[in-house]
Design a protein around this motif. Structure first.
Motif, PDB file in Angstrom:
ATOM      1  N   ILE A 254      30.432  87.455  -3.301  1.00 18.97           N
ATOM      2  CA  ILE A 254      30.492  87.794  -1.873  1.00 18.97           C
ATOM      3  C   ILE A 254      31.931  87.770  -1.362  1.00 18.97           C
ATOM      4  O   ILE A 254      32.420  88.788  -0.834  1.00 18.97           O
ATOM      5  CB  ILE A 254      29.575  86.851  -1.063  1.00 18.97           C
ATOM      6  CG1 ILE A 254      28.112  87.124  -1.425  1.00 18.97           C
ATOM      7  CG2 ILE A 254      29.802  87.035   0.443  1.00 18.97           C
ATOM      8  CD1 ILE A 254      27.133  86.165  -0.781  1.00 18.97           C
ATOM      9  N   PRO A 255      32.673  86.647  -1.475  1.00 20.34           N
ATOM     10  CA  PRO A 255      34.057  86.684  -0.969  1.00 20.34           C
ATOM     11  C   PRO A 255      34.940  87.668  -1.716  1.00 20.34           C
ATOM     12  O   PRO A 255      35.836  88.278  -1.111  1.00 20.34           O
ATOM     13  CB  PRO A 255      34.547  85.239  -1.146  1.00 20.34           C
ATOM     14  CG  PRO A 255      33.603  84.604  -2.096  1.00 20.34           C
ATOM     15  CD  PRO A 255      32.299  85.291  -1.912  1.00 20.34           C
ATOM     16  N   PHE A 256      34.700  87.877  -3.009  1.00 17.48           N
ATOM     17  CA  PHE A 256      35.546  88.804  -3.754  1.00 17.48           C
ATOM     18  C   PHE A 256      35.326  90.247  -3.304  1.00 17.48           C
ATOM     19  O   PHE A 256      36.284  91.005  -3.140  1.00 17.48           O
ATOM     20  CB  PHE A 256      35.287  88.669  -5.253  1.00 17.48           C
ATOM     21  CG  PHE A 256      35.762  87.370  -5.845  1.00 17.48           C
ATOM     22  CD1 PHE A 256      36.684  86.573  -5.167  1.00 17.48           C
ATOM     23  CD2 PHE A 256      35.300  86.930  -7.068  1.00 17.48           C
ATOM     24  CE1 PHE A 256      37.125  85.374  -5.696  1.00 17.48           C
ATOM     25  CE2 PHE A 256      35.739  85.730  -7.613  1.00 17.48           C
ATOM     26  CZ  PHE A 256      36.647  84.948  -6.923  1.00 17.48           C
ATOM     27  N   PHE A 257      34.081  90.649  -3.101  1.00 21.24           N
ATOM     28  CA  PHE A 257      33.824  92.016  -2.640  1.00 21.24           C
ATOM     29  C   PHE A 257      34.288  92.211  -1.190  1.00 21.24           C
ATOM     30  O   PHE A 257      34.735  93.293  -0.810  1.00 21.24           O
ATOM     31  CB  PHE A 257      32.340  92.377  -2.783  1.00 21.24           C
ATOM     32  CG  PHE A 257      31.960  92.820  -4.164  1.00 21.24           C
ATOM     33  CD1 PHE A 257      32.663  93.829  -4.802  1.00 21.24           C
ATOM     34  CD2 PHE A 257      30.905  92.223  -4.839  1.00 21.24           C
ATOM     35  CE1 PHE A 257      32.312  94.242  -6.083  1.00 21.24           C
ATOM     36  CE2 PHE A 257      30.542  92.630  -6.119  1.00 21.24           C
ATOM     37  CZ  PHE A 257      31.259  93.637  -6.741  1.00 21.24           C
ATOM     38  N   ILE A 258      34.163  91.170  -0.368  1.00 21.49           N
ATOM     39  CA  ILE A 258      34.714  91.250   0.992  1.00 21.49           C
ATOM     40  C   ILE A 258      36.224  91.439   0.927  1.00 21.49           C
ATOM     41  O   ILE A 258      36.805  92.244   1.674  1.00 21.49           O
ATOM     42  CB  ILE A 258      34.334  89.992   1.795  1.00 21.49           C
ATOM     43  CG1 ILE A 258      32.833  89.998   2.112  1.00 21.49           C
ATOM     44  CG2 ILE A 258      35.142  89.906   3.090  1.00 21.49           C
ATOM     45  CD1 ILE A 258      32.341  88.745   2.811  1.00 21.49           C
ATOM     46  N   LEU A 259      36.878  90.711   0.016  1.00 20.96           N
ATOM     47  CA  LEU A 259      38.320  90.868  -0.166  1.00 20.96           C
ATOM     48  C   LEU A 259      38.660  92.293  -0.591  1.00 20.96           C
ATOM     49  O   LEU A 259      39.652  92.866  -0.104  1.00 20.96           O
ATOM     50  CB  LEU A 259      38.817  89.869  -1.215  1.00 20.96           C
ATOM     51  CG  LEU A 259      40.296  89.960  -1.615  1.00 20.96           C
ATOM     52  CD1 LEU A 259      41.192  89.701  -0.405  1.00 20.96           C
ATOM     53  CD2 LEU A 259      40.604  88.982  -2.738  1.00 20.96           C
ATOM     54  N   VAL A 260      37.861  92.889  -1.462  1.00 23.73           N
ATOM     55  CA  VAL A 260      38.095  94.283  -1.870  1.00 23.73           C
ATOM     56  C   VAL A 260      38.084  95.201  -0.658  1.00 23.73           C
ATOM     57  O   VAL A 260      38.934  96.092  -0.523  1.00 23.73           O
ATOM     58  CB  VAL A 260      37.035  94.732  -2.900  1.00 23.73           C
ATOM     59  CG1 VAL A 260      37.129  96.237  -3.152  1.00 23.73           C
ATOM     60  CG2 VAL A 260      37.207  93.988  -4.208  1.00 23.73           C
ATOM     61  N   GLY A 301      29.718 101.437  -1.726  1.00 21.80           N
ATOM     62  CA  GLY A 301      29.742 101.311  -3.171  1.00 21.80           C
ATOM     63  C   GLY A 301      30.961 100.589  -3.678  1.00 21.80           C
ATOM     64  O   GLY A 301      31.113 100.420  -4.884  1.00 21.80           O
ATOM     65  N   ILE A 302      31.845 100.143  -2.784  1.00 20.33           N
ATOM     66  CA  ILE A 302      33.075  99.492  -3.227  1.00 20.33           C
ATOM     67  C   ILE A 302      33.202  98.098  -2.639  1.00 20.33           C
ATOM     68  O   ILE A 302      33.377  97.118  -3.359  1.00 20.33           O
ATOM     69  CB  ILE A 302      34.305 100.342  -2.844  1.00 20.33           C
ATOM     70  CG1 ILE A 302      34.227 101.720  -3.516  1.00 20.33           C
ATOM     71  CG2 ILE A 302      35.585  99.639  -3.251  1.00 20.33           C
ATOM     72  CD1 ILE A 302      35.281 102.688  -3.061  1.00 20.33           C
ATOM     73  N   GLU A 434      32.389  88.107 -11.957  1.00 16.27           N
ATOM     74  CA  GLU A 434      33.586  88.475 -12.706  1.00 16.27           C
ATOM     75  C   GLU A 434      34.002  89.917 -12.422  1.00 16.27           C
ATOM     76  O   GLU A 434      35.193  90.228 -12.304  1.00 16.27           O
ATOM     77  CB  GLU A 434      33.332  88.253 -14.197  1.00 16.27           C
ATOM     78  CG  GLU A 434      33.159  86.780 -14.536  1.00 16.27           C
ATOM     79  CD  GLU A 434      32.584  86.550 -15.918  1.00 16.27           C
ATOM     80  OE1 GLU A 434      32.621  85.397 -16.390  1.00 16.27           O
ATOM     81  OE2 GLU A 434      32.085  87.512 -16.530  1.00 16.27           O
ATOM     82  N   ILE A 435      33.007  90.803 -12.274  1.00 17.18           N
ATOM     83  CA  ILE A 435      33.317  92.200 -11.932  1.00 17.18           C
ATOM     84  C   ILE A 435      33.977  92.277 -10.561  1.00 17.18           C
ATOM     85  O   ILE A 435      34.948  93.012 -10.355  1.00 17.18           O
ATOM     86  CB  ILE A 435      32.033  93.045 -11.975  1.00 17.18           C
ATOM     87  CG1 ILE A 435      31.534  93.171 -13.419  1.00 17.18           C
ATOM     88  CG2 ILE A 435      32.270  94.435 -11.388  1.00 17.18           C
ATOM     89  CD1 ILE A 435      30.136  93.717 -13.530  1.00 17.18           C
ATOM     90  N   SER A 436      33.461  91.512  -9.613  1.00 15.05           N
ATOM     91  CA  SER A 436      34.031  91.530  -8.262  1.00 15.05           C
ATOM     92  C   SER A 436      35.468  90.999  -8.282  1.00 15.05           C
ATOM     93  O   SER A 436      36.326  91.487  -7.545  1.00 15.05           O
ATOM     94  CB  SER A 436      33.166  90.702  -7.309  1.00 15.05           C
ATOM     95  OG  SER A 436      33.145  89.334  -7.675  1.00 15.05           O
ATOM     96  N   ALA A 437      35.742  90.019  -9.143  1.00 17.76           N
ATOM     97  CA  ALA A 437      37.107  89.488  -9.245  1.00 17.76           C
ATOM     98  C   ALA A 437      38.057  90.556  -9.782  1.00 17.76           C
ATOM     99  O   ALA A 437      39.167  90.740  -9.264  1.00 17.76           O
ATOM    100  CB  ALA A 437      37.123  88.254 -10.145  1.00 17.76           C
ATOM    101  N   PHE A 438      37.630  91.271 -10.809  1.00 18.77           N
ATOM    102  CA  PHE A 438      38.485  92.327 -11.352  1.00 18.77           C
ATOM    103  C   PHE A 438      38.646  93.475 -10.359  1.00 18.77           C
ATOM    104  O   PHE A 438      39.705  94.113 -10.307  1.00 18.77           O
ATOM    105  CB  PHE A 438      37.919  92.836 -12.678  1.00 18.77           C
ATOM    106  CG  PHE A 438      38.254  91.950 -13.832  1.00 18.77           C
ATOM    107  CD1 PHE A 438      39.560  91.832 -14.275  1.00 18.77           C
ATOM    108  CD2 PHE A 438      37.278  91.201 -14.461  1.00 18.77           C
ATOM    109  CE1 PHE A 438      39.884  90.999 -15.340  1.00 18.77           C
ATOM    110  CE2 PHE A 438      37.584  90.367 -15.526  1.00 18.77           C
ATOM    111  CZ  PHE A 438      38.896  90.265 -15.967  1.00 18.77           C
ATOM    112  N   ALA A 439      37.613  93.752  -9.567  1.00 21.07           N
ATOM    113  CA  ALA A 439      37.734  94.789  -8.541  1.00 21.07           C
ATOM    114  C   ALA A 439      38.796  94.397  -7.513  1.00 21.07           C
ATOM    115  O   ALA A 439      39.590  95.239  -7.062  1.00 21.07           O
ATOM    116  CB  ALA A 439      36.388  95.010  -7.856  1.00 21.07           C
TER     117      ALA A 439
END
Length: 623
Positions: A254-260, A301-302, A434-439
């Motif tokens: 959640i926080p990683f995708f929000i950061l993206v 989607g991102i 892990e995917i969200s972190a790499f994104a």
């Protein structure tokens, strides 16, 4: 209050400048650093596992502990900024003479709730001193930061309460004293006349919602009322359940995708995508509305965060609608409807939350949500073209026109981000977190190296905003978990399951699906989306499985129904957020919004009763 006493007190702006603002800067900095540290831990864990075949066994525990701390520091900053959303429909219609005291009472209850979280979290840290996790991490290093973050939240809540008029503050204190004193007297001298703890909890929750209390605090306060009235459990159970609600590696996505999402906006990816879409389809009939729908498809989607998507798209396209003399209320309604459509486009946060709480494959949910979203997007585009006005030149003011080749280059980089997300899931290379972190790392590199628009200041700002927004969402998740725990103690899930199974045996699975849709639409409009899914997902998904409804199919139906409720007037919190971003009053969006929601409801019914729409892609992908 006398004039002499008022003169002796420090002015609110002095207190804010000397005490509150420096504390807010510290809290925001701590939250941003915690988010950055979490990102580093997850990235290092994956790199160590795949590059050196040496997994970091402590990484999961450390990452989860950092996330718990991030949640409460971020939530404290969000409270200081006044970003917590509550149902404003009722309180806004109360005469101002009565509204101000009610708001003071709500502010005092918020203060009490934050203080209870802080005290119990710090006590829990003390009680767990010396205990360790499986990897050796000291448990108190999870609970003490939670307590410190909640203590900062308490100070910000105190500042909010202090800024009310002295007369309203006095009324709030008297009302609180009367409530506590009345309960104590009845409990001592007439215990048989006391209403049940469940009834008091429900009454407190409803009254707080009607008073405009932020959803997360209303959920937490409801659980506190039950625990306090029952008196059989220590308060630390409340803090333990809040921490348990977010102490899971999956939720770090959640926080990683929000950061993206914030990084995309800061590094120019958002504007490039929208401008490219406007160049390609903006000249057709209803072109700007088509661009809005397609933009929401791409951004959802991102970034994964609905409000980040709405902000990124709305900040560009709502001013464009005004320039072309479109009805801004209709534009905001379409923006909100597009957000409902995008609820099942990966990597939507609500899909991640539902997969976590209901034990459903997150990758499977991601695949199951694609065709339903495509159906709803197509329906919105058709309506936009049929009823849209002819386009008259470019609507998006971007200064000098960007060369089309450069726009395609920016789009290709963005498609690379989508490839990371979907490729990671399909290959099984990494988990959702892990995917969200790499994104997020990809978005940082693209902004700093490829586009060269993401400087250190913008990057820091993105981390701060993402940490605040993440804290806001995760605090609601934590509070909803505490309430879900209380509901489980009252055996409400079991009673609801028996009721729905009984009704379904009489009316068939179609009746169960219709009831589920109705429940999630109503609860989605009253609660924030994550809270509705956390409370009702674990209750309803097992019942659906008993009735032979595939969990992937049923999960997508629940998320769409919740999305319709979240953006439904007059209570939907998402619609208030869209109106705030679009700068329009909610009244002018109600009529067009009802039309769009009716269309989306028809799509939802088709999705619910034609399971192949959701299940075809997951079966094809092997889920």
């Amino acid at each position: 209050m006398s004039a002499a006493l008022e003169a002796a007190l420090p002015a609110p702006d002095v207190i804010g400048r000397v005490l509150v603002r420096p504390l807010l800067l510290l809290v925001e900095g701590a939250a941003a650093l915690l988010l950055a540290a979490d990102l580093g831990v997850v990235a290092a864990s994956v790199l160590s596992r795949y590059a050196f075949n040496a997994p970091l066994e402590w990484a999961d525990d450390v990452a989860r502990g950092l996330m718990v701390a991030l949640s409460f520091f971020g939530a404290a900053a969000a409270l200081a900024h006044g970003e917590n959303m509550g149902v404003a429909f009722f309180i806004d219609r109360v005469p101002s003479a009565l509204r101000r005291p009610i708001q003071a009472v709500i502010a005092l209850l918020t203060l009490v709730t934050a203080a209870a979280v802080a005290v119990n979290a710090l006590m829990l840290g003390q009680l767990t001193t010396g205990q360790t996790t499986g990897s050796g991490l000291q448990l108190e290093w999870t609970f003490y930061p939670m307590g410190i973050g909640s203590a900062c939240m308490t100070l910000f809540a105190l500042d909010k309460f202090r800024n009310h008029r002295p007369a309203d503050i006095a009324i709030a204190i008297v009302v609180m004293a009367a409530l506590v004193g009345g309960w104590a007297v009845l409990d001592t001298y007439a215990p048989d006349s006391m209403p049940g703890s469940g009834a008091l909890m429900l009454a407190g929750f409803v009254l707080c919602l009607l008073g405009g209390m932020a959803i997360g605090f209303a959920l937490a306060l409801s659980a506190l009322i039950y625990i306090g009235v029952e008196g059989a459990m220590p308060g630390v159970i409340f803090a333990q359940q809040m921490a348990r609600g977010i102490d899971n590696f999956v939720l770090l996505a959640i926080p990683f995708f929000i950061l993206v999402g914030y990084l995309m906006e800061a590094n120019g990816m958002s504007v490039r995508l929208i401008e490219l879409l406007e160049r390609l389809v903006g000249r057709m009939r209803g072109g700007l509305n088509v661009v809005m729908v397609l933009s929401m498809v791409l951004f959802s989607g991102i970034s994964g965060s609905k409000m980040a998507d709405v902000a990124a798209v709305g900040s560009v396209l709502i001013p464009a609608a005004r320039r072309t003399r479109q009805n801004p209320g209709g534009a905001v309604a379409l923006l909100a409807a597009s957000a409902v459509m995008a609820e099942t486009i990966p990597p939507c946060i609500n899909l991640i939350i539902l997969g976590f709480v209901a034990n459903i494959s997150i990758g499977g949910l991601f695949m199951a949500g694609l065709l339903p979203a495509a159906l709803m997007a197509l329906a919105l585009i058709v309506v936009a073209v049929i009823f849209g006005a002819p386009a008259h030149g470019p609507a998006i003011a971007t200064g000098a026109a960007t060369p089309l080749g450069k726009l395609w280059g920016g789009a290709a980089v963005t498609i690379g981000l989508i490839a990371i997300i979907f490729g990671g899931f399909k290959s099984g290379f990494a988990t959702a977190t892990e995917i969200s972190a790499f994104a997020a790392i990809y978005a940082l590199v693209v902004g700093g190296v490829v586009f060269r628009e993401l400087g250190p200041r913008a990057a820091v700002r993105s981390f701060v905003e993402a940490a605040n927004r993440s804290g806001l969402v995760l605090f609601i998740v934590a509070a909803a978990q505490s309430l879900a725990f209380v509901l489980t103690l009252q055996q409400i899930p079991h009673a609801l399951a028996e009721l729905l199974i009984g009704l379904s045996h009489d009316g068939g699975t179609w009746l169960f699906l219709l009831l589920s849709i109705a429940i999630l639409i109503v609860m989605g409009s009253v609660l924030e989306g994550a809270a509705a899914l956390i409370i009702f997902g674990p209750l309803l998904v097992p019942v659906a499985a008993q009735l032979g409804i595939p969990p992937l199919h049923y999960g997508v139906v629940l998320v769409i129904a919740m999305g319709i409720g979240l953006f439904a007037p007059p209570l939907g919190l998402g619609l208030y957020g869209a109106c705030l971003i679009g700068g329009v009053p909610i009244e002018v969006t109600v009529r067009p919004m009802l039309g769009y929601l009716g269309l989306l409801l028809l799509c939802l019914l088709a999705i619910a009763f034609v399971p192949d729409i959701t299940l075809w892609l997951p079966r094809l992908a092997g889920y």
